[in-house]
Design a protein around this motif. Structure first.
Motif, PDB file in Angstrom:
ATOM      1  N   PRO A 278       0.809  -1.225   0.000  1.00  0.00           N
ATOM      2  CA  PRO A 278       0.000   0.000   0.000  1.00  0.00           C
ATOM      3  C   PRO A 278       0.840   1.273   0.000  1.00  0.00           C
ATOM      4  CG  PRO A 278      -0.869  -1.580   1.574  1.00  0.00           C
ATOM      5  CD  PRO A 278       0.431  -2.115   1.099  1.00  0.00           C
ATOM      6  N   LEU A 281       1.947   2.002  -3.486  1.00  0.00           N
ATOM      7  CA  LEU A 281       0.847   2.552  -4.283  1.00  0.00           C
ATOM      8  C   LEU A 281       0.631   4.028  -3.972  1.00  0.00           C
ATOM      9  CD1 LEU A 281      -1.732  -0.399  -4.120  1.00  0.00           C
ATOM     10  CD2 LEU A 281      -0.290   0.264  -6.052  1.00  0.00           C
ATOM     11  N   ALA A 285       1.135   7.058  -6.578  1.00  0.00           N
ATOM     12  CA  ALA A 285       0.053   8.018  -6.822  1.00  0.00           C
ATOM     13  C   ALA A 285       0.509   9.442  -6.523  1.00  0.00           C
ATOM     14  CB  ALA A 285      -1.165   7.653  -5.977  1.00  0.00           C
TER      15      ALA A 285
END
Length: 581
Positions: A278, A281, A285
């Motif tokens: 996570p 990610l 982003a």
């Protein structure tokens, strides 16, 4: 022709088959496990808490209970025999016993025995009399008279390492400690935990182990070389006990709380993936969003450069003012919080400071009575230790507790001063050295964690500066914490010094660290609001910005010099106090 050859070789095949069958029958007959005979287990009769004879003469201890548990889960019948350790080792070698329930693992013993998976860890120690000041490590054993149990792992250790010392053999560890306590020879090599158990004997006084263990060794079952089938059954039994939790219960009962089990690589990778995935990610982003934003800004910069610059300046000024107001509000709230915490800490601490002198006085009053009893009846237990040891330790303990209580009081007062709102303005006469000492008490814990090499050099006769001591203390705390965060190793140093710069009529605080340093571009932006190199660790980019504002309010300045990989030097300059006319 083939039939003739077959007839010739058939007798040979028959003889070989009979010999193999007879050999298998012999192996089968010699295997007690396959005949369901009791497994003969040997052990030391005086090795507490692992294996020893209780008051009724029955085998007991950690090894005994663990062996019985393994036999139960594996459906084996066992016969436990305890004797002197040297006799038990010889019994295993002769085949009079099938297994020893506890033996330290060493490479040298692999030639004669097979070891199970370890079920404990044994720490071997050097035991000395209380008045011995010469033996502190293995290198001090050369040329000494050493008591050691015959056939023990430390006997093997001394022989294998060819240490030049005179060895005096005994049959049990208790014999070794008694011989040492009676004043004979220089030291004894005895495992730490069994030795502590044996100290309950009143005849064993004025002896203790050195603080650092000599060696730590795996400890487990042992069988004669080649008896792998019996060893496999005991290894399997240990695995079943660990899976059921009974092994942990037995070990906690006899040896104390277990160390936490290590995390397996499989679980480590799984947990790492759950956490890092996570985060990756989010970082991707964020990187995409940042790239898109920079591109949009770049496309619009040509036509809106002046307007954006003006708005940025206005926004930065507004953010600085908002942050200053927010900081003032936080400091007010912190003052209320610190006042409450200080009250809650000072009440019990005050009771401690009131009670400790009474306890010290009481100890001084009762000390002659204890000394008289000691001279008449000899040593006795006071708490967990002998009085001969506690008579020196108790005054030290009381003094250390009183010093610690005073330190708590000073830290609480420093916190109250740090958070207290000061309405005196910027006209106080302030000693920079005093401000730094107070700030160092607040960041003492962070300094100890960051470096083992901290040095503070205070200039004598340093002039005072004009300003607010609490606000400058906030700046000093910020500079020292930044230096701590810049270090990458506790072996790197932080140096602090104060001096007078007469050319500018300034007093100067210089903070020098050996941390990672900064490049020239980063150094130019270091005091910009919301600019930080520690964003990933929670940095806001406001610490140095607020600090610079405080210093400018005092008509002073902050100077920074650094190069990547060569640390940083920060100088805080403040005008010397002069009477206004």
């Amino acid at each position: 022709m083939h039939s003739s050859n077959l007839k010739k070789i058939f007798p040979s095949i028959l003889i070989i088959t009979l010999l193999l069958g007879f050999s298998s029958a012999i192996v089968f007959a010699e295997d007690p496990a396959q005949l369901d005979l009791p497994v003969r287990i040997g052990g030391d009769y005086n090795y507490p808490p692992y294996e020893y004879l209780d008051q009724d003469g029955l085998p007991t201890g950690y090894n005994v209970e663990l062996s019985q548990a393994v036999a139960r889960v594996m459906g084996m019948e066992i016969n436990i025999q305890l004797g002197s350790w040297g006799e038990m080792r010889q019994a295993l070698e002769r085949g009079d016993v099938d297994l020893l329930m506890g033996m330290a693992h060493t490479k040298e013993r692999l030639d004669e025995v097979e070891f199970s998976i370890p079920h404990a860890k044994v720490h071997q120690s050097i035991w000395i009399r209380d008045d011995n000041k010469t033996i502190r490590s293995i290198k001090d054993l050369a040329g000494k008279e050493i008591i050691v149990m015959k056939g023990s792992v430390m006997h093997d250790y001394m022989l294998d390492n060819e240490i030049t010392a005179d060895l005096f053999m005994v049959q049990t560890l208790a014999d070794a400690l008694r011989l040492l306590a009676s004043g004979h020879h220089d030291c004894a090599l005895v495992a730490k935990l069994p030795g502590e158990y044996l100290l309950t004997d009143s005849t064993l006084s004025h002896i203790h182990p050195i603080a650092r263990p000599l060696v730590a060794q795996d400890y487990g079952f042992a069988v004669k070389k080649g008896n792998l089938e019996l060893l496999a059954r005991f290894n399997e039994g240990l695995s079943l006990l660990k899976k059921s939790g009974e092994y942990r219960q037995i070990r906690e009962k006899w040896l104390g709380v277990l160390q936490p089990e290590p995390i397996s690589w499989k679980n480590f990778i799984r947990y790492g993936a759950l956490i890092i995935g996570p985060l990756m990610l989010v970082l991707i982003a964020f990187a995409l969003w940042s790239w898109t934003l920079r591109r949009q800004v770049f496309l619009r910069t040509a036509e809106l450069e002046r307007e954006i610059a003006e708005r940025m300046r206005s926004a930065e000024e507004l953010q600085i003012r908002q942050k200053q107001l927010l900081h003032a509000d936080k400091m007010t709230s912190l003052g209320v919080l610190v006042a409450g915490v200080a009250h809650e800490i000072n009440n019990p601490n005050g009771l401690i400071q009131l009670s400790l002198p009474q306890l010290r006085k009481a100890h001084q009053s009762i000390e002659p009575i204890l000394e008289s009893y000691y001279r008449q009846h000899g040593d006795f237990k006071l708490g967990w230790f002998d009085y001969s040891r506690m008579r020196q330790e108790i005054p030290k303990m009381l003094e250390e507790m009183l010093e610690s209580s005073n330190r708590i009081k000073r830290i609480v007062e420093d916190l109250k001063d740090f958070a207290r709102r000061n309405d005196s303005g910027l006209d106080d006469m302030v000693d920079l050295n005093d401000i730094i000492r107070s700030a160092l008490r607040l960041v003492d814990n962070a300094l100890r964690k960051a470096t083992r090499h901290f040095q503070a050099d205070y200039a004598s006769d340093l002039p005072c500066f004009r300003g607010n001591g609490h606000r400058i203390e906030q700046v000093v705390v910020n500079l020292i914490l930044n230096a701590c965060q810049a270090l990458t190793s506790v072996d790197q140093a932080i140096e602090l010094r104060t001096y007078e710069q007469q050319d500018d009529n300034m007093v100067v605080l210089e903070v020098r660290d050996q941390g990672c340093g900064l490049d020239e571009d980063t150094l130019r932006r270091i005091t910009d609001p919301f600019f930080t190199t520690k964003r990933e660790t929670g940095g806001t980019g406001l610490g140095l910005s607020v600090s610079e504002g405080i210093v400018k309010d005092h008509l002073g300045r902050l100077e920074f010099s650094s190069q990547p990989g060569q640390g940083m030097v920060v100088r805080l300059l403040l005008p010397i106090y002069e009477e206004r006319r």
